[in-house]
Design a protein around this motif. Sequence first.
Motif, short mmCIF file in Angstrom:
data_model
loop_
_atom_site.label_atom_id
_atom_site.label_comp_id
_atom_site.label_asym_id
_atom_site.label_seq_id
_atom_site.Cartn_x
_atom_site.Cartn_y
_atom_site.Cartn_z
N ASN A 25 25.16 30.43 27.21
CA ASN A 25 26.52 29.94 27.00
C ASN A 25 26.57 28.43 27.07
N ARG A 26 27.68 27.86 26.57
CA ARG A 26 27.87 26.42 26.63
C ARG A 26 28.07 25.97 28.05
N ALA A 27 27.84 24.68 28.29
CA ALA A 27 27.98 24.14 29.64
C ALA A 27 29.39 24.32 30.17
N THR A 28 30.39 24.37 29.30
CA THR A 28 31.78 24.49 29.75
C THR A 28 32.05 25.85 30.36
N ASP A 29 31.22 26.86 30.05
CA ASP A 29 31.46 28.20 30.56
C ASP A 29 30.51 28.57 31.69
N ARG A 30 29.50 27.74 31.96
CA ARG A 30 28.44 28.11 32.88
C ARG A 30 28.94 28.38 34.29
N ALA A 31 29.82 27.57 34.82
CA ALA A 31 30.29 27.75 36.19
C ALA A 31 31.05 29.07 36.34
N MET A 182 34.62 11.89 38.98
CA MET A 182 34.42 13.11 39.75
C MET A 182 34.35 14.27 38.77
N PHE A 183 33.18 14.84 38.62
CA PHE A 183 32.94 15.87 37.61
C PHE A 183 33.10 17.26 38.22
N ILE A 184 33.98 18.06 37.61
CA ILE A 184 34.14 19.46 37.98
C ILE A 184 33.50 20.30 36.88
N GLY A 185 32.45 21.02 37.22
CA GLY A 185 31.64 21.69 36.20
C GLY A 185 32.23 22.95 35.62
N SER A 186 33.45 23.30 35.99
CA SER A 186 34.11 24.50 35.45
C SER A 186 35.39 24.10 34.75
N GLU A 187 35.47 24.40 33.48
CA GLU A 187 36.68 24.09 32.72
C GLU A 187 37.88 24.87 33.25
N ILE A 209 39.53 6.99 41.12
CA ILE A 209 38.67 8.13 40.82
C ILE A 209 39.27 8.87 39.63
N ILE A 210 38.44 9.15 38.64
CA ILE A 210 38.88 9.91 37.47
C ILE A 210 38.23 11.29 37.52
N ILE A 211 39.07 12.33 37.59
CA ILE A 211 38.56 13.70 37.60
C ILE A 211 38.30 14.13 36.16
N CYS A 212 37.10 14.61 35.90
CA CYS A 212 36.77 14.98 34.52
C CYS A 212 36.09 16.35 34.49
N SER A 213 36.02 16.91 33.30
CA SER A 213 35.44 18.24 33.08
C SER A 213 34.38 18.14 31.99
N PRO A 214 33.66 19.23 31.71
CA PRO A 214 32.67 19.19 30.62
C PRO A 214 33.26 18.78 29.28
N THR A 215 34.55 19.07 29.05
CA THR A 215 35.16 18.76 27.76
C THR A 215 35.47 17.28 27.59
N ASN A 216 36.00 16.65 28.63
CA ASN A 216 36.40 15.25 28.46
C ASN A 216 35.41 14.24 29.02
N LEU A 217 34.30 14.71 29.57
CA LEU A 217 33.31 13.78 30.12
C LEU A 217 32.73 12.89 29.03
#
Length: 230
Positions: A25-31, A182-187, A209-217
């Motif tokens: 699966n894509r990294a956005t779905d891995r978590a 700050m990267f959160i690995g689960s969309e 601090i900017i909170i980001c996800s796999p989509t907007n990183l």
Amino acid sequence: MITNLLLVVVLLLLFILLIKQSRNNRATDRADDIAKIHESLGILKGYIESLGTSTTTNIQDVKSAVDKIEEYFTNTRSRGTVGERLLDEALRSFGFVEGRDYLKQKEYVINNVSIKPDVTFLLPNQMSVYIDSKFPLDNYRKYLETKDSSYLDKLANDIQKTIKDLSTKPYINENTVDFILMFIGSEAVYDIIYENYYNLFEEAFNNRIIICSPTNLYPILAVLRRLGEY
């Protein structure tokens, strides 16, 4: 006896297939897949325990192996490692190369304080931005299992504690941009926080601090690189 053994083998094969599927699966779905794997482990473990003492020691060996896998997903340090891996996979999927575009777990001493960000993303003109990866699995998994919204509040508290922790470290200095990521690995977790606890995004922003996800990183990093060229 034979039926029980065959059923255990079938369950283990299904578990292996689930792991292989999550790897594809894509990294956005891995978590989210990891959370589902953890839930499946609980079901498998419960069935093995229900077999009782009528089975051979081979079943105990299987149960022991499942216990070790489950511990990997519940141990705090292991979850941290998974978060770092999700971040690394995301960066590599964007075409970035370790050593050329980013560094992992590099230690720095800033004002006599030692820091070790999960990733140092390199920018033009010898500048960089630090990225800290979080994998808030525990309370999110409990929410998926129970649908109890109180676990979402606990999840939000986990994020808030991380914001406060990051804000106390010298992650912003003369060699970095004026904020950290700050990267959160689960969309899915990112969306839940954004939709229900938007105040955390504001609190993070107020602490640079900017909170980001796999989509907007990737867009964030791409803009930083482009701005760094000027």
